[in-house]
Design an enzyme around this catalytic site. Structure first.
Site, PDB file in Angstrom:
ATOM      1  N   ASP A  58      40.585  -0.170  82.011  1.00 57.95           N
ATOM      2  CA  ASP A  58      39.194  -0.014  81.583  1.00 57.95           C
ATOM      3  C   ASP A  58      38.545  -1.335  81.177  1.00 57.95           C
ATOM      4  O   ASP A  58      37.958  -1.447  80.089  1.00 57.95           O
ATOM      5  CB  ASP A  58      39.093   0.985  80.413  1.00 57.95           C
ATOM      6  CG  ASP A  58      39.791   2.292  80.684  1.00 57.95           C
ATOM      7  OD1 ASP A  58      39.818   2.710  81.857  1.00 57.95           O
ATOM      8  OD2 ASP A  58      40.316   2.902  79.732  1.00 57.95           O
ATOM      9  N   GLU A 104      31.561   8.982  84.150  1.00 56.64           N
ATOM     10  CA  GLU A 104      31.936   8.431  82.851  1.00 56.64           C
ATOM     11  C   GLU A 104      31.796   6.910  82.905  1.00 56.64           C
ATOM     12  O   GLU A 104      31.332   6.333  83.878  1.00 56.64           O
ATOM     13  CB  GLU A 104      33.382   8.837  82.500  1.00 56.64           C
ATOM     14  CG  GLU A 104      34.392   8.442  83.561  1.00 56.64           C
ATOM     15  CD  GLU A 104      35.770   9.017  83.316  1.00 56.64           C
ATOM     16  OE1 GLU A 104      36.163   9.155  82.156  1.00 56.64           O
ATOM     17  OE2 GLU A 104      36.464   9.323  84.307  1.00 56.64           O
TER      18      GLU A 104
END
Length: 543
Positions: free
Chosen positions: A21, A193
């Site tokens: 991420d 997301e």
């Protein structure tokens, strides 16, 4: 050669092992990447580079329980998708603490902390909201600040991923103001997301991840002339994915962020994984298992009609042309051998859910040793004595040396290969009523505990230290022990590295996002506070 100039190349992944991420940022001539840590403490790892090729760890900002209290957090809970930005003379770090992973709810609190220097002490956290995970903060060029996150919908009959919400943040009041509004619901790939907003050439660009974080993963780009939208999707979406390329080395590409260089070049940092070779492939779309977890890679970006494109096609490349910057290398982040001679833990080390403190152990009680004080079992989500580092290669050898004298079968200390509370193996010294001090092995596979060692190995009374070693060779690993540090005895059981991967663990339940760790621990469920002194730890990668 390119016009007489030799092309320097970035080798992917740039952050090896569990480093997912990525939130990439440039401040002047310095580049930073912040990555997720989930239930591992300290929370968030920030890496620094001068050239996008060579990186070193520079900060672990969430190092106090005031900033991050994860006692009781579930496996793969904790810090999801932090976002790092810079404005008004300071760094801004947005992060989540996810308390519920399974079921209809995702109980999560999103926070903001700031610091004037990347490696300083970060401010007391400000609670932002609780409506969904993967938050980020956008600093518009008019000075206003906007908070974006995905919204989780727990209602029966509704898709859980309800879209990306936008809400203004007031730094004077230190709170969100106005009402949140959904500005993007994603594409038919679903599971939208990880929003990141940018303003470039008069457009607002919204980068999001879609398709989950296994082999369907991708990065979607949309743009609008207005911050609130409507947003049109990239005509050649997705920006990047590995889905259509099962043959390539870097899989699961998606979830990332954008950065420009001092010279006007553009790059995209994204998560990826390196499954084990073909002979270890699984039933999961024949893509394999990734015990190293999700790593960070970088791709070069070019622009066409004000849309970003990955150079060479929308899939991850093993090698990428470096920016036109001088190469700057750093000393190795982690020592091959840690002799535990310092008063604080080297930053390769991590603990699960709780910080390393005097209740867990000490580096000064016995100089030159890491002392661990017996805590809870591997299944304990609140209290334990376990210190570990990431697997960062598919072939390595790790070794430690421990002095410990258990007097109960409820006590043990040794070397551990670990994914989460339900998936791990351990070789350790414990106690048997008939044999006294012994070496034993445990294997936990999806919560089922087994003892693969047919007969425990007695440890003579005169032996102070026991040596443990693990050898990892791609999809397999095995343990050895020694009573003198010279003669080694191999444990006649081979373990499967694939059982320490997201893909394997998620097959049964879904929703696991970390990677394999190797470390040392001390368990004492009798409450006597067993003491184990580790003299060194060696981690050495092999070809």
């Amino acid at each position: 050669m390119n016009g007489g100039k030799y092309l320097m190349m970035i080798q992917n992944p740039v952050l090896k092992g569990f480093n997912p991420d990525p939130s990439i940022l440039r401040v002047g001539d310095d580049y930073y990447i912040a990555v997720s840590t989930f239930e591992w403490f300290p929370g968030v790892v920030i890496h620094h580079s001068k050239d996008l090729k060579n990186w070193h760890q520079v900060s672990r900002p969430l190092k106090t329980t005031e900033l991050l209290d994860m006692r009781g957090n579930p496996d793969s809970g904790g810090v999801w998708a932090p976002q790092l930005s810079y404005a008004d003379g300071k760094f801004w770090l947005i992060y989540s603490d996810v308390k519920v992973v399974k079921g209809p709810w995702k109980d999560v609190t999103n926070y903001l902390t700031t610091c004037e220097t990347i490696d300083g002490d970060w401010s007391k956290p400000i609670e932002m909201n609780q409506s969904g995970f993967d938050p980020s903060l956008f600093h518009d060029d008019d000075g206003r600040k906007w908070f974006v996150n995905m919204v989780w919908d727990n209602r029966v009959g509704h898709h859980n991923f309800a879209g990306i919400a936008l809400q203004e943040y007031d730094p004077q009041q230190e709170r969100l103001i106005g009402e949140p509004q959904i500005i993007f619901k994603g594409t038919n790939v679903k599971l939208v997301e990880a929003p990141h907003l940018y303003k470039i050439n008069g457009y607002y660009y919204l980068f999001t991840a879609e398709g989950g974080t296994l082999f369907n993963h991708q990065e979607t780009v949309a743009r609008s002339r207005n911050l609130e939208g409507p947003y049109e999707v990239h005509p050649d979406n997705p920006l990047i994915t590995s889905f259509h390329h099962p043959e390539i080395r870097l899989q699961r590409a998606g979830h990332g962020s954008l950065v420009d260089t001092q010279n006007g070049e553009w790059y995209f940092a994204h998560l990826t994984s390196r499954p084990l070779p073909d002979e270890t492939q699984s039933i999961l779309d024949d893509r394999g298992y990734s015990p190293l977890g999700r790593e960070t890679a970088i791709q070069k970006i070019e622009w066409n009609n004000d849309w970003p494109y990955v150079v060479g096609g929308n899939y991850p490349k093993d090698e990428v042309e470096m920016p036109d910057l001088p190469e700057v290398t750093w000393p190795a982040d982690y020592p091959i051998v840690d002799d535990f001679d310092e008063s604080t833990l080297n930053h390769q080390w991590n603990t699960v859910r709780i910080p390393f403190d005097e209740k867990m152990g000490s580096l000064t009680e016995r100089p030159g040793h890491l002392r661990l004080i017996g805590g809870g079992s591997f299944h304990n989500h609140f209290s334990h004595s376990f210190v570990a580092r990431r697997w960062q290669a598919l072939n390595f050898e790790a070794e430690t040396k421990v002095a410990v004298n258990p007097i109960s079968f409820q006590q043990q200390a040794g070397l551990v290969a670990y994914y989460n509370t339900s998936n791990w193996t351990s070789i350790h010294v414990t106690w048997d009523p008939e044999l006294g001090r012994v070496i034993d092995v445990l294997h936990c596979d999806r919560g089922e505990l087994a003892r693969p060692l047919r007969e425990m190995v007695p440890v003579p009374n005169e032996v102070e230290y026991v040596y443990f070693r693990v050898n990892v060779d791609q999809a397999e690993y095995y343990y050895s022990y020694s009573l003198d540090g010279e003669k080694w005895n191999v444990i006649d059981t081979t373990f499967d590295s694939r059982q320490l991967s997201d893909e394997y663990v998620s097959q049964k339940e879904g929703g696991f996002f970390t990677g394999a760790f190797i470390g040392v621990n001390c368990i004492d469920t009798s409450g006597r506070k067993l003491v184990a002194d580790f003299d060194y730890f060696r981690y050495e990668e092999q070809n």
